[in-house]
Write a protein that holds these residues in place. Structure first.
Motif, PDB file in Angstrom:
ATOM      1  N   GLU A 172       0.825  -1.213   0.000  1.00  0.00           N
ATOM      2  CA  GLU A 172       0.000   0.000   0.000  1.00  0.00           C
ATOM      3  C   GLU A 172       0.861   1.267   0.000  1.00  0.00           C
ATOM      4  O   GLU A 172       0.532   2.264  -0.652  1.00  0.00           O
ATOM      5  CB  GLU A 172      -0.933  -0.008   1.207  1.00  0.00           C
ATOM      6  N   ALA A 173       1.978   1.241   0.722  1.00  0.00           N
ATOM      7  CA  ALA A 173       2.838   2.424   0.806  1.00  0.00           C
ATOM      8  C   ALA A 173       3.524   2.697  -0.536  1.00  0.00           C
ATOM      9  O   ALA A 173       3.623   3.853  -0.969  1.00  0.00           O
ATOM     10  CB  ALA A 173       3.883   2.247   1.904  1.00  0.00           C
ATOM     11  N   LEU A 174       3.989   1.638  -1.191  1.00  0.00           N
ATOM     12  CA  LEU A 174       4.656   1.845  -2.485  1.00  0.00           C
ATOM     13  C   LEU A 174       3.653   2.324  -3.532  1.00  0.00           C
ATOM     14  O   LEU A 174       3.974   3.152  -4.384  1.00  0.00           O
ATOM     15  CB  LEU A 174       5.364   0.563  -2.943  1.00  0.00           C
ATOM     16  N   TRP A 175       2.435   1.827  -3.470  1.00  0.00           N
ATOM     17  CA  TRP A 175       1.396   2.314  -4.390  1.00  0.00           C
ATOM     18  C   TRP A 175       1.131   3.798  -4.121  1.00  0.00           C
ATOM     19  O   TRP A 175       1.065   4.599  -5.051  1.00  0.00           O
ATOM     20  CB  TRP A 175       0.104   1.505  -4.231  1.00  0.00           C
ATOM     21  N   ALA A 176       1.009   4.154  -2.861  1.00  0.00           N
ATOM     22  CA  ALA A 176       0.723   5.553  -2.508  1.00  0.00           C
ATOM     23  C   ALA A 176       1.815   6.474  -3.033  1.00  0.00           C
ATOM     24  O   ALA A 176       1.535   7.599  -3.458  1.00  0.00           O
ATOM     25  CB  ALA A 176       0.581   5.696  -0.990  1.00  0.00           C
ATOM     26  N   ALA A 177       3.064   6.001  -3.037  1.00  0.00           N
ATOM     27  CA  ALA A 177       4.191   6.824  -3.477  1.00  0.00           C
ATOM     28  C   ALA A 177       4.472   6.637  -4.970  1.00  0.00           C
ATOM     29  O   ALA A 177       5.424   7.228  -5.488  1.00  0.00           O
ATOM     30  CB  ALA A 177       5.433   6.484  -2.659  1.00  0.00           C
ATOM     31  N   ARG A 178       3.669   5.827  -5.655  1.00  0.00           N
ATOM     32  CA  ARG A 178       3.840   5.546  -7.100  1.00  0.00           C
ATOM     33  C   ARG A 178       5.208   4.959  -7.405  1.00  0.00           C
ATOM     34  O   ARG A 178       5.812   5.276  -8.423  1.00  0.00           O
ATOM     35  CB  ARG A 178       3.622   6.813  -7.933  1.00  0.00           C
ATOM     36  N   ALA A 240      12.319 -14.449   0.840  1.00  0.00           N
ATOM     37  CA  ALA A 240      11.194 -15.126   1.484  1.00  0.00           C
ATOM     38  C   ALA A 240      10.037 -15.317   0.511  1.00  0.00           C
ATOM     39  O   ALA A 240       9.032 -15.935   0.851  1.00  0.00           O
ATOM     40  CB  ALA A 240      10.724 -14.339   2.702  1.00  0.00           C
ATOM     41  N   ALA A 241      10.182 -14.797  -0.733  1.00  0.00           N
ATOM     42  CA  ALA A 241       9.175 -14.961  -1.781  1.00  0.00           C
ATOM     43  C   ALA A 241       7.783 -14.546  -1.326  1.00  0.00           C
ATOM     44  O   ALA A 241       6.788 -15.191  -1.635  1.00  0.00           O
ATOM     45  CB  ALA A 241       9.163 -16.411  -2.296  1.00  0.00           C
ATOM     46  N   ARG A 242       7.727 -13.444  -0.616  1.00  0.00           N
ATOM     47  CA  ARG A 242       6.411 -12.933  -0.230  1.00  0.00           C
ATOM     48  C   ARG A 242       5.826 -12.164  -1.410  1.00  0.00           C
ATOM     49  O   ARG A 242       6.553 -11.527  -2.167  1.00  0.00           O
ATOM     50  CB  ARG A 242       6.542 -12.041   0.995  1.00  0.00           C
ATOM     51  N   LEU A 243       4.518 -12.223  -1.559  1.00  0.00           N
ATOM     52  CA  LEU A 243       3.895 -11.650  -2.754  1.00  0.00           C
ATOM     53  C   LEU A 243       3.937 -10.126  -2.729  1.00  0.00           C
ATOM     54  O   LEU A 243       3.452  -9.501  -1.795  1.00  0.00           O
ATOM     55  CB  LEU A 243       2.441 -12.103  -2.855  1.00  0.00           C
ATOM     56  N   ALA A 244       4.524  -9.567  -3.802  1.00  0.00           N
ATOM     57  CA  ALA A 244       4.434  -8.121  -4.017  1.00  0.00           C
ATOM     58  C   ALA A 244       3.162  -7.857  -4.824  1.00  0.00           C
ATOM     59  O   ALA A 244       2.795  -8.631  -5.702  1.00  0.00           O
ATOM     60  CB  ALA A 244       5.655  -7.628  -4.777  1.00  0.00           C
ATOM     61  N   TYR A 245       2.477  -6.780  -4.488  1.00  0.00           N
ATOM     62  CA  TYR A 245       1.291  -6.347  -5.245  1.00  0.00           C
ATOM     63  C   TYR A 245       1.586  -4.955  -5.777  1.00  0.00           C
ATOM     64  O   TYR A 245       2.060  -4.098  -5.022  1.00  0.00           O
ATOM     65  CB  TYR A 245       0.059  -6.278  -4.337  1.00  0.00           C
ATOM     66  N   TRP A 246       1.297  -4.716  -7.063  1.00  0.00           N
ATOM     67  CA  TRP A 246       1.563  -3.382  -7.600  1.00  0.00           C
ATOM     68  C   TRP A 246       0.715  -3.133  -8.841  1.00  0.00           C
ATOM     69  O   TRP A 246       0.157  -4.059  -9.421  1.00  0.00           O
ATOM     70  CB  TRP A 246       3.052  -3.224  -7.920  1.00  0.00           C
ATOM     71  N   CYS A 247       0.641  -1.861  -9.215  1.00  0.00           N
ATOM     72  CA  CYS A 247      -0.061  -1.480 -10.429  1.00  0.00           C
ATOM     73  C   CYS A 247       0.978  -1.130 -11.489  1.00  0.00           C
ATOM     74  O   CYS A 247       1.712  -0.153 -11.317  1.00  0.00           O
ATOM     75  CB  CYS A 247      -0.960  -0.270 -10.161  1.00  0.00           C
TER      76      CYS A 247
END
Ligand SMILES: [Zn+2]
Length: 259
Positions: A172-178, A240-247
């Motif tokens: 959510e933070a990376l999305w907010a910062a584009r 750790a192969a945790r899922l990244a979510y992004w647009c």
């Protein structure tokens, strides 16, 4: 792909546990370790009857400061839970730890990590806390900049660099910062890093203050981005192969995995 890691307690749930444990701060506590794995650590012998001076959440650790400079670190991993109950409440099963005060008792269930030490921060090896007020963004930037080739989405989950950001708030933070999670730290400007860290702080603090979480990308794979309409993606990231979510529409750049 199931996102098991998403069920790990986030930094803000640790802060809620720390808040509920405040009822015991300033009291002498009776300490029991009913679970055999906890009993082996000799915690009751060393802590029983001591004054519990303060309780704080630092990153994903709950730190219980006892008189005499002793600090008990509790990390909950996937399974651990703290509960605060009236003193003498009935229970079945064997909790790891019971801290009993005058009117309440705090009970730790399934706590996989319990360490008693003297200097909590060196024991835990943590970076600056994202939920500090204000968070020390300069110190975080310094630590992140020391790892220029790492993907930024991987680096900000590293608790030694920034303590407290979990997988959901990362997304959510990376999305907010584009900012694309796949760009390297070297490729991201100080301003972008600050925006992302500031967003993480703001979102997590808001959650702590009772705001309902509004997910823009987290667990929204295949749905349209509310900002640009592109289709949200996910892909495992980091060791750790945790899922990244992004647009991919408004978080461009970096070595994005092919769709
Ligand atoms: Zn978008």
């Amino acid at each position: 792909m199931p996102d098991y890691a998403a069920d790990m307690p986030e930094g803000d749930s640790l802060h809620r546990a720390a808040n509920s444990l405040q009822v015991l701060a300033g009291q002498r506590v009776a300490v029991e370790t009913p679970h055999p794995r906890a009993a082996g650590k000799q915690l009751a012998e060393r802590l029983d009857g001591r004054l519990l001076e303060s309780v704080e959440a630092v990153g994903k650790n709950l730190l219980l400061h006892f008189e005499g400079g002793l600090v008990l670190r509790s990390h909950l991993r996937m399974t651990g839970r703290w509960r605060v109950e009236p003193r003498g409440a009935k229970r079945t099963g064997r909790p790891w730890l019971v801290l009993r005060g005058a009117e309440h008792e705090a009970v730790l269930w399934n706590g996989p990590v319990l360490e008693l030490g003297r200097d909590a921060r060196s024991v835990a090896g943590l970076g600056p806390d994202i939920l500090a007020s204000p968070p020390d963004l300069d110190a975080m930037l310094g630590r992140l900049r020391a790892q220029p080739q790492r993907a930024v989405g991987d680096a900000i989950l590293d608790q030694r660099l920034v303590a407290g950001i979990g997988n959901m708030w990362k997304a959510e933070a990376l999305w907010a910062a584009r900012v694309s999670p796949w760009r390297t730290v070297a490729d991201v400007t100080d301003e972008e890093l600050r925006d992302a860290l500031d967003a993480a702080h703001r979102l997590m603090q808001g959650r702590l203050d009772g705001a309902r979480p509004l997910h823009r990308v987290y667990r929204r794979v295949g749905r349209a981005c509310s900002r640009c309409g592109a289709v949200i993606r996910s892909y495992p990231q980091g060791e750790a192969a945790r899922l990244a979510y992004w647009c991919p529409g408004c978080q461009k750049g970096g070595r994005q995995p092919s769709a």
